[in-house]
Each structure stands twice: as C-alpha cells, then as structure tokens.
Design a protein around this motif. Sequence first.
Motif, PDB file in Angstrom:
ATOM      1  N   ILE A 234       0.826  -1.212   0.000  1.00 10.55           N
ATOM      2  CA  ILE A 234       0.000   0.000   0.000  1.00 10.55           C
ATOM      3  C   ILE A 234       0.860   1.262   0.000  1.00 10.55           C
ATOM      4  N   ASP A 235       2.075   1.178   0.561  1.00 12.17           N
ATOM      5  CA  ASP A 235       2.949   2.357   0.547  1.00 12.17           C
ATOM      6  C   ASP A 235       3.306   2.733  -0.899  1.00 12.17           C
ATOM      7  N   ALA A 236       3.551   1.712  -1.725  1.00 11.47           N
ATOM      8  CA  ALA A 236       3.889   1.973  -3.131  1.00 11.47           C
ATOM      9  C   ALA A 236       2.691   2.559  -3.870  1.00 11.47           C
ATOM     10  N   VAL A 237       1.491   2.043  -3.596  1.00 12.04           N
ATOM     11  CA  VAL A 237       0.297   2.580  -4.262  1.00 12.04           C
ATOM     12  C   VAL A 237       0.096   4.039  -3.876  1.00 12.04           C
ATOM     13  N   GLN A 238       0.241   4.325  -2.595  1.00 11.75           N
ATOM     14  CA  GLN A 238       0.069   5.703  -2.104  1.00 11.75           C
ATOM     15  C   GLN A 238       1.058   6.647  -2.798  1.00 11.75           C
ATOM     16  N   ARG A 239       2.323   6.205  -2.909  1.00  8.44           N
ATOM     17  CA  ARG A 239       3.356   7.020  -3.550  1.00  8.44           C
ATOM     18  C   ARG A 239       3.069   7.272  -5.030  1.00  8.44           C
ATOM     19  N   GLU A 240       2.565   6.224  -5.702  1.00 14.75           N
ATOM     20  CA  GLU A 240       2.400   6.263  -7.159  1.00 14.75           C
ATOM     21  C   GLU A 240       1.146   6.997  -7.624  1.00 14.75           C
ATOM     22  N   MET A 241       0.176   7.163  -6.724  1.00 16.90           N
ATOM     23  CA  MET A 241      -1.106   7.701  -7.176  1.00 16.90           C
ATOM     24  C   MET A 241      -0.986   9.020  -7.945  1.00 16.90           C
ATOM     25  N   PRO A 242      -0.267  10.027  -7.400  1.00 17.14           N
ATOM     26  CA  PRO A 242      -0.220  11.312  -8.118  1.00 17.14           C
ATOM     27  C   PRO A 242       0.311  11.175  -9.543  1.00 17.14           C
ATOM     28  N   ALA A 243       1.315  10.315  -9.749  1.00 13.76           N
ATOM     29  CA  ALA A 243       1.882  10.143 -11.078  1.00 13.76           C
ATOM     30  C   ALA A 243       0.849   9.593 -12.063  1.00 13.76           C
ATOM     31  N   ARG A 244      -0.191   8.940 -11.537  1.00 18.86           N
ATOM     32  CA  ARG A 244      -1.245   8.407 -12.416  1.00 18.86           C
ATOM     33  C   ARG A 244      -2.451   9.339 -12.459  1.00 18.86           C
ATOM     34  N   GLY A 245      -2.262  10.556 -11.980  1.00 19.20           N
ATOM     35  CA  GLY A 245      -3.361  11.525 -12.025  1.00 19.20           C
ATOM     36  C   GLY A 245      -4.432  11.273 -10.987  1.00 19.20           C
ATOM     37  N   ILE A 246      -4.084  10.571  -9.905  1.00 18.61           N
ATOM     38  CA  ILE A 246      -5.051  10.269  -8.854  1.00 18.61           C
ATOM     39  C   ILE A 246      -4.639  11.039  -7.596  1.00 18.61           C
ATOM     40  N   ASP A 247      -5.610  11.682  -6.939  1.00 16.51           N
ATOM     41  CA  ASP A 247      -5.315  12.554  -5.788  1.00 16.51           C
ATOM     42  C   ASP A 247      -5.582  11.788  -4.485  1.00 16.51           C
ATOM     43  N   PRO A 248      -4.527  11.306  -3.814  1.00 17.72           N
ATOM     44  CA  PRO A 248      -4.761  10.469  -2.633  1.00 17.72           C
ATOM     45  C   PRO A 248      -5.088  11.286  -1.391  1.00 17.72           C
ATOM     46  N   LYS A 249      -5.758  10.665  -0.428  1.00 21.48           N
ATOM     47  CA  LYS A 249      -5.905  11.301   0.874  1.00 21.48           C
ATOM     48  C   LYS A 249      -4.516  11.420   1.497  1.00 21.48           C
TER      49      LYS A 249
END
Length: 449
Positions: A234-249
Amino acid sequence: IKMPQFHHPNDIRSLFSQAMSDMYRDEVPQYGSLITLVRDVNAATLQADPALRAQLAAAGELDRLDIERHGAIRLGTGQELRLIRRMFAVMGMHPVGYYDLSVAGIPVHSTAFRPVDEHALQRNPFRVFTSLLRLDLVADRALAAKAEGILRGRQIVTDRAQDLIATAEAHGGLTQDEAQAFVREALETFRWHADATVDGQTYADLVAAHRLIADVVSFKGPHINHLTPRTLDIDAVQREMPARGIDPKAVIEGPPHRKAAILLRQTSFKALEEQVTFQGQPGHHTARFGEIEQRGIALTPAGRTLYDQTLAKARADAAGGGDYVQCLTAAFADFPDDDAALREQDLAYFRYRAAGTFQGKAASIAALIRSGALAADPQIYEDFLPVSAAGIFQSNLGADDQSNYAANANQDAFEDALGAKVIDEMALYAEIQNASLVRALQALGQGHL
Ligand code: OOG
Ligand code: NI
C-alpha cells in the motif's frame, strides 16, 4: 421428487461482485486507473519477492489477488437496512461487527455484511461496509423530520428483487436463472442517479446539517460509494497515485508498515465532484471515490486493546504537533512484530495445521511448534476499523466538515433496525483457531493437549 438445483450463495456473491465492479468502473473511470495501478504494484511486488509469490500460490491466492475485497453503502432507514440484510443473505453475506462512527462526528453506525466461514471467505471474500443514518443525532429536529419524510417515500429495492429474495427464503436458494435475474435486479439498488430527488434548497439545508445526510437523503437509492481492491504494497500505491493523475488522501489509515502486517491499512483517492440535477437545476455533489486495502493478521481482544492504545498515543502525539507517520512509527515500535511473539503473547489469531509428525506425547503446544510438527499460519483480518473508517469517511466528505457528536454507540437500536443480532467477529476468529488446533492435534496423535 426432483430437488431443485440451487446456485450456491458463494457463486451468487461472485456474480454480484463482478457485476458491481463492471458497473463502478463504467461510472467512475478514475477507479479503472486505480485498478490498473494496483495490478502493476502487485505484479512488481511479486516479481521482487519470489518467496511471497510461492506462498500466495500455495495458498491459492494468486488468481484472486486483484479482485475487489469490499464496497460501501449508506442507508436511510431501519426498513432499508432490514431489506438489505435479507438481500445480502441470499449471497451468503451476514452482518458482522458493530461500528459506532458518532465518536468521529459522523452520524451513522455500521456493520459489515460478509461471508463468515473459512471456505466462503476463500471462495470470494467480497463484503459491504453498510452504514445506517442516525437522524436521532441531528440537532435540527425539523430538518430531521423532513429527511425522514423524504426517506419514507423511496423504494431502494426493485419489486422483482424483493420477489426473488422472498423466493430464496421460501425455497432455501435460487436456481441459476433466478440467481442471474437476482444479481441484475440487485445491481439497480446500488446504481448512481445523477438526478437528485430533492430541490437545491433542501439539498443545501441537508449539506449544512452534514454532508453525509445530504448524500443519503437526496438520491433515489444507496449508490455504491467505493470499491476496494487489495494490494500487496500500500505504501507503493500511495506514492504512485499522483503520477497516475489520482489525488490520494493525506495519510494511510491504520497501523504503520510492519514486518508482520497486522489488521488493516487503507488509503483512498478523494471523492469526485459530479454533475447532478436538483429537480432540473444543475448542481454538483461529491460522494464517490476509490480505496485500496492491505490486510494483515487478526488481533485477539488483548491485541486489539494494545492496538487501540498505541494508535491513540500516536494520534495524540501528532495532534501535539508531531509528524503523523513519525509519531505512528514511534508509537508502534514496542508492538511485537513477528508471528511467534504475537502468538506467544496471545495477541493474534492463527490457524493451526499438522506439518510433520511427533513421536510420543508432546509436553505442550509450544513444544510441538518448536519441533516443526505443528504449524501456525496467521488468520487474515476480515473486518474493519472504526478509527480508519472515520478517516475514510472524512476524506471523501470534504475535510472542512466539522461536526461533533458525543460518543453515542447504540448497538441495541442498530440491531432492532437490522432485525437481527450482529455476529461477534472475535468469536469467528477464535472458533477457526480452536477448531484448527483440535484437528491438527488429533492428526498428530496429541489429543491429550
Ligand atoms: C464508508 C467508509 C468506511 C472502510 O473501508 O473503512 C470504509 C463510507 O464512506 O460510506 O469503507
Ligand atoms: Ni472502504
């Protein structure tokens, strides 16, 4: 007489979760991007860790790794909750656990409809976090009465679905054709409706009371508000989200990263602003989002108390000005972080199996484990965490929402509305642990222990 061939509830649940996933991906394209990201991260994690891949393959986990693990809905009345309980029962999903969210300023209490036995969980673990609105907590009594009136007038389950639920109850199941019709009809309950049932002013009044109230009361039905796949990192998903145009909490809810993963870690992307019409007038509403989860071992009541205390300390430290992740990591430094310690201190639940042979009578279970004859595998936590759920709610309701309710758990009222008792999740884990231990000891000829 010819006995009817029923479609197994596990298979109906699989059909349903697949249909929900397809519908949601259609409705919320960003959710498709999230699924792709999770798939990529899981593939990379498995490639980098062949031992983990082998372990998951042996456990039959690989092919269902990326499928959705849970969704969430919010209901308006006790009558709706009762009907939804009967609908989920057709799919082998039963109410487990009681979650009071009023402590976190959210006027709902909740349960999780989920499969309960080992085999059903293995076959398809799909579950739905289900919240019931608590208008009793709304200070503006006139508004609460108006909301109640609006909710009384809606029907969230189609006539055909209600008929099929009654058929399943009367016959003890559904045939394959009935099951397919049931899934098609059940889907209608969870569909998004861009046309609100209230006018713009009523919507604004409801939002002013609480965004969540507006989300429940203003629409035809309880739209599914997120679906959640499982990730291995989940740490990797959280880190990668912005690069995929997704705005994480901002932060991952739950425990910090650990060697021996415990309970549940979750993060989400922020709810989308969507075009809605209020009786013909254009407007917008935010409700739907995407979430990712990573699950670890289930904790015993003692383990859970330790977890709650440790988390509370981390949050207090962070509220005092510390960096949240640093406070979390520091607070959890003393929490045992390997399976053996968790087991020896009775902090977590395991599943036992005979893994070898043992000559003579063993002196203790610990001796059997040390000898390698008895193996203890972690039981995965299948439930939710109220503090985490509150964080997920808050991030998708809009962080500016400030309301405070006094802690006001009322499990009796919830069960009255539900028309049933909720199942105690701890009892389920304990039962699996005890039954597996008895079986393993018998297989090893150690029935005396
Ligand atoms: C439910 C939020 C809680 C979770 O995974 O803890 C939740 C909601 O926003 O309706 O889904
Ligand atoms: Ni969720």
